[in-house]
Design an enzyme around this catalytic site. Structure first.
Site, PDB file in Angstrom:
ATOM      1  N   HIS A 102       4.802   7.409  -3.889  1.00 22.05           N
ATOM      2  CA  HIS A 102       5.589   6.176  -4.023  1.00 22.05           C
ATOM      3  C   HIS A 102       6.944   6.350  -4.708  1.00 22.05           C
ATOM      4  O   HIS A 102       7.223   5.761  -5.749  1.00 22.05           O
ATOM      5  CB  HIS A 102       4.772   5.129  -4.768  1.00 22.05           C
ATOM      6  CG  HIS A 102       3.793   4.395  -3.895  1.00 22.05           C
ATOM      7  ND1 HIS A 102       4.164   3.761  -2.727  1.00 22.05           N
ATOM      8  CD2 HIS A 102       2.450   4.207  -4.020  1.00 22.05           C
ATOM      9  CE1 HIS A 102       3.099   3.210  -2.170  1.00 22.05           C
ATOM     10  NE2 HIS A 102       2.041   3.469  -2.920  1.00 22.05           N
ATOM     11  N   HIS A 127       1.977   2.302   3.683  1.00 22.18           N
ATOM     12  CA  HIS A 127       3.387   1.996   3.422  1.00 22.18           C
ATOM     13  C   HIS A 127       4.308   2.691   4.417  1.00 22.18           C
ATOM     14  O   HIS A 127       5.402   2.170   4.700  1.00 22.18           O
ATOM     15  CB  HIS A 127       3.733   2.330   1.974  1.00 22.18           C
ATOM     16  CG  HIS A 127       3.191   1.328   1.009  1.00 22.18           C
ATOM     17  ND1 HIS A 127       3.923   0.257   0.545  1.00 22.18           N
ATOM     18  CD2 HIS A 127       1.964   1.202   0.449  1.00 22.18           C
ATOM     19  CE1 HIS A 127       3.177  -0.478  -0.267  1.00 22.18           C
ATOM     20  NE2 HIS A 127       1.987   0.085  -0.343  1.00 22.18           N
TER      21      HIS A 127
END
EC number: 3.1.-.-
Length: 391
Positions: free
Chosen positions: A63, A133
């Protein structure tokens, strides 16, 4: 110089060399990295199943946090202080979710690409995977993008477009495609100061976008390595029946723009999809659906465990269902839980163990494992408390 002064064109004899130079210039301007030559053949078939290596390392969700990403690779002895590959023949699987929540997403993509090439030359391998994601961003769902993340992609777009302009000066090169083609100049209900970053991110990551095509088409959505199956969220028997190779090829085709439409295949969308499933990563072990897990594993010959990310484990890497489900997302990114980096190691001769940067285990990094950890994780830690982070 006019065409009359140089009728054959300034770059007619060396167009590919000029194009390569421009690409290298853009890459370095964006990432600060000179990528080594890619040893992989062009249009390489995406492999789904791999033999069990001597040493296998699994890395969880990153991330957008480059520092934590580096630390995770360092605690596994995979890179040195200059980020050069030192893992030899080690095989690494990074289970997805490089994108969102941080501001160095592109830098991590370049970092992983560099390691892939260096590892290949050393007899090792780095596999990267699609998380939810990655799928969201390719679809244009930017709910978890940060301001720095938008700025990073805007910088990329500026350099990429400059590189395209440089290429148009060479008559021997085809005219580059405009990455912004078809993208609106503004967006309803969006702040005006975000327009440029949003446009750049769409251009880069939409199906057939330059970043999606270059980096994300190399991702697996599911991978079998020896007796472990890797997936971001989880696999159900219905996914395996559909076909693991089929899933990988279809997702890759979608990212490449070969499948019409903005949205990913159905098995990548929704709560029971391969990148969103949480049936095996619930906070309390008794809430995990061990029956569904065992059913899924029984349909993949030779596989005895599923390794996944997606759901943050506040107490660190852990196993449930007799260690048949191993959860490796420790929320290491500062954009998530700012957790201490940990990675999973599986050695052919000594089984499964956890490598951690936790200072409590600094002198003996494996001291939080039970004595019988050769046959399982046997963690000497409390039942993990999940950190609530949507998506």
């Amino acid at each position: 110089m006019s065409s009359r002064e140089n009728p054959s064109g300034i770059c007619n004899n060396i167009p590919n060399l000029i194009s390569s130079f421009v690409d290298t210039f853009v890459d370095y301007s964006v990432s600060g990295i000179f990528l080594p030559q890619d040893p992989s053949p062009q249009n390489e078939i995406l492999q789904t199943r791999f033999d069990k290596p001597e040493r296998l390392v699994a890395v969880g969700d990153l991330h957008g946090d480059l520092d934590k990403s580096r630390e995770a690779f360092k605690i596994a002895g995979l890179i040195d202080s200059s980020d050069r590959w030192t893992g030899g023949s080690t095989m690494v699987v990074q289970v997805g979710d490089v994108l969102d929540r941080g501001g160095e997403e592109l830098k991590i993509l370049y970092f992983l690409e560099k390691l892939k090439r260096e590892a290949e030359r050393a007899g090792g391998k780095v596999l990267t995977m699609n998380g939810n994601h990655e799928i969201m961003n390719i679809e244009g769902d930017f709910r978890y993008v940060t301001k720095k993340g938008l700025e990073e992609f805007q910088v990329w777009a500026d350099w990429y477009c400059l590189g395209n302009k440089m290429k148009t000066l060479c008559k021997g090169l085809d005219k580059p495609k405009d990455p912004y083609e078809g993208i609106p100049m503004s967006f309803p209900r969006m702040r005006a100061d975000c327009f440029d970053g949003i446009r750049a991110r769409i251009a880069a990551l939409r199906p057939e976008g330059p970043i999606a095509k270059r980096f994300l088409t190399k991702n697996q959505t599911v991978a079998v390595v020896g007796d472990s199956v890797f997936v971001h969220g989880g696999l159900l028997a219905e996914h395996i029946e559909y076909g693991l190779e089929r899933i990988n090829e279809e997702v890759r085709g979608w990212i490449n723009g070969l499948k019409e439409g903005r949205y990913a295949p159905d098995y990548c969308r929704g709560g029971n999809s391969v990148v969103w499933l949480r049936k095996f990563s619930e906070e309390m072990a008794h809430k995990c659906d061990c029956a569904a897990l065992e059913h899924a594993l029984s349909t993949i010959p030779g596989v005895k465990r599923m390794i996944m990310g997606h759901t943050i484990q506040d107490a660190g890497i852990n196993g449930v269902c007799n260690d048949k489900a191993i959860r490796i997302d420790v929320g290491m990114s500062k954009g998530c839980a700012d957790g201490l980096p940990e990675v999973l190691e599986i050695r052919r001769d000594s089984g499964v163990r956890i490598l951690t940067s936790n200072p409590l285990y600094k002198e003996n990094p494996y001291s939080h494992l039970a004595p019988d950890s050769k046959t399982g994780l046997g963690l000497l830690v409390p039942v993990p408390k999940q950190v609530e982070v949507k998506a």
